[in-house]
Write an enzyme that holds these catalytic residues in place. Structure first.
Site, PDB file in Angstrom:
ATOM      1  N   TRP A 100     -34.502 -44.332 -13.043  1.00  0.00           N
ATOM      2  CA  TRP A 100     -34.885 -45.851 -14.000  1.00  0.00           C
ATOM      3  C   TRP A 100     -36.246 -45.241 -14.333  1.00  0.00           C
ATOM      4  O   TRP A 100     -36.919 -45.702 -15.285  1.00  0.00           O
ATOM      5  CB  TRP A 100     -34.707 -47.058 -13.335  1.00  0.00           C
ATOM      6  CG  TRP A 100     -33.244 -47.314 -13.981  1.00  0.00           C
ATOM      7  CD1 TRP A 100     -31.682 -47.536 -13.013  1.00  0.00           C
ATOM      8  CD2 TRP A 100     -32.205 -46.947 -15.252  1.00  0.00           C
ATOM      9  NE1 TRP A 100     -30.568 -47.051 -13.948  1.00  0.00           N
ATOM     10  CE2 TRP A 100     -30.710 -47.005 -15.302  1.00  0.00           C
ATOM     11  CE3 TRP A 100     -32.780 -46.699 -16.828  1.00  0.00           C
ATOM     12  CZ2 TRP A 100     -29.960 -47.227 -16.005  1.00  0.00           C
ATOM     13  CZ3 TRP A 100     -31.774 -46.365 -18.325  1.00  0.00           C
ATOM     14  CH2 TRP A 100     -29.962 -47.074 -17.430  1.00  0.00           C
ATOM     15  N   ASP A 171     -39.738 -53.340 -12.779  1.00  0.00           N
ATOM     16  CA  ASP A 171     -38.909 -53.525 -13.161  1.00  0.00           C
ATOM     17  C   ASP A 171     -37.338 -53.759 -11.560  1.00  0.00           C
ATOM     18  O   ASP A 171     -36.993 -53.500 -11.056  1.00  0.00           O
ATOM     19  CB  ASP A 171     -37.837 -51.946 -14.378  1.00  0.00           C
ATOM     20  CG  ASP A 171     -36.617 -52.420 -14.140  1.00  0.00           C
ATOM     21  OD1 ASP A 171     -36.309 -52.884 -14.529  1.00  0.00           O
ATOM     22  OD2 ASP A 171     -36.672 -51.129 -14.799  1.00  0.00           O
ATOM     23  N   LYS A 195     -27.115 -58.041 -15.364  1.00  0.00           N
ATOM     24  CA  LYS A 195     -26.767 -57.451 -14.015  1.00  0.00           C
ATOM     25  C   LYS A 195     -26.429 -59.812 -13.317  1.00  0.00           C
ATOM     26  O   LYS A 195     -25.142 -59.508 -12.985  1.00  0.00           O
ATOM     27  CB  LYS A 195     -27.522 -56.737 -13.709  1.00  0.00           C
ATOM     28  CG  LYS A 195     -27.741 -55.324 -13.759  1.00  0.00           C
ATOM     29  CD  LYS A 195     -28.389 -54.813 -13.515  1.00  0.00           C
ATOM     30  CE  LYS A 195     -28.989 -53.873 -14.067  1.00  0.00           C
ATOM     31  NZ  LYS A 195     -27.662 -53.110 -14.275  1.00  0.00           N
TER      32      LYS A 195
END
Length: 359
Positions: A100, A171, A195
């Site tokens: 990511w 992030d 999430k």
């Protein structure tokens, strides 16, 4: 029958939150579903304001930060952060501990930034994080970006990088709300909600006030932090259902001890699962112990030919979405806030029996 859902996202949500939303779905206020009301109406404006205030209280967000509820998920922020914090040709720093962070780096390059990687754990196959103090930050960088928890590899920082006067951008998609954090150490925090914060479809952005007016002139209004802040995240129709559900999840977090309660819950689950894996000669975890994630636990078996059978048999036993990411294989158990410790215990009992039969 409800199952224990170990998906990395969209992830398991608290059952009591789902049931509460279910009861309100046909008639939230005034004979309409929350999915039908106008975002300009008084009822939804109050809902959004309450959700923001709850998030501020749960995370102890200082008054000098704005909270934005935006569409596009975390990947949208891969472009929004460069738009808002830097101009083409500006230097920015990145720390890479997985896929990511690497994707965010590539997007910054597409945005014309001079991206410099100050730490890259690719030689370790992304099984660890850099040692604290082992990297140098460019004092002229417009920001330093990192990913506190890498969902795919199950790698997590145990510290917040020190960046001096350079704004720190994080992030936090797969770690937000899992424990207390000091928001004041960050310039920008962003997180997809699928999430620990509800369903897919929204990104929460927490941005320090002094960074709101750095945006390049070409920044689209939909990504412009100042414009969105001035319009209470309602420049256009916001992700109303996600905002509504985030408010209910925050109330659930508060009922379960706040972020301190989440930390205790998550530490216990992670310790239990890693402890079992480490004691086994049949299973293994590839991540350096000091860099292991509380949220995403990848594991391997001695015989990888058994992977598909493991995943299939686990699903039949009510333990779903345990396949590892396609890029790394193996298995992965994501144990976000909503996963109860009973789910981890059930997984361990299944793993014991699978080992007994196939060892």
């Amino acid at each position: 029958m409800r199952v224990y859902n170990f998906s990395a996202g969209p992830a398991m949500m608290p059952l009591e939150v789902i049931e509460e939303a279910q009861s309100e779905l046909p008639d939230w206020k005034g004979g309409m579903s929350v999915m039908e009301v106008s975002h300009r109406g008084a009822d939804f404006k109050a809902c959004a304001a309450e959700t923001e205030q709850s998030l501020r209280e749960v995370m102890r967000i200082p008054h000098s930060y704005k909270v934005l509820f935006l569409q596009g998920g975390a990947m949208g922020q891969f472009a929004a952060v460069p738009f808002n914090l830097a101009s083409a040709g500006d230097p920015v720093d990145f720390m890479l501990t997985g896929q990511w962070g690497t994707k965010a780096l590539k997007e910054a390059g597409r945005m014309g930034l001079m991206a410099n990687v100050v730490a890259d754990e690719k030689p370790s196959r992304y099984t660890r994080v850099p040692d604290e103090g082992s990297f140098s930050v460019n004092p002229d960088a417009r920001y330093l970006h990192y990913t506190p928890n890498e969902t795919i590899g199950g790698v997590e920082f145990g510290y917040v990088p020190s960046t001096g006067q350079v704004p720190l951008v994080a992030d936090m998609s797969s770690t937000i709300l899992s424990r207390p954090i000091d928001v004041s150490k960050f310039g920008v925090i962003y997180a997809g909600t699928q999430k620990n914060m509800g369903p897919a479809g929204m990104a929460v952005v927490i941005v320090r006030d002094d960074l709101l007016d750095r945006a390049r002139p070409s920044t689209p209004s939909i990504w412009h932090y100042r414009t969105q802040a001035d319009n209470d995240s309602m420049l256009n129709t916001p992700p109303t259902f996600s905002i509504y559900l985030l408010g209910k999840i925050l109330a659930w977090v508060n009922r379960n001890g706040g972020l301190a309660g989440m930390a205790e819950r998550n530490r216990a689950k992670a310790d239990l699962l890693y402890g079992f894996i480490d004691a086994s000669s049949f299973y293994s975890n590839p991540v350096e112990p000091a860099s292991r994630s509380w949220m995403n636990v990848p594991f391997l078996m001695v015989n990888p030919d058994l992977n598909k059978k493991f995943v299939a048999d686990a699903a039949a036993a009510g333990l779903t979405n345990l396949g590892g990411h396609r890029s790394v294989g193996g298995m992965r158990a994501s144990i976000y806030n909503a996963m109860p410790i009973e789910g981890v215990q059930a997984l361990i009992e299944f793993m014991k029996e699978f080992e007994r039969v196939h060892a």
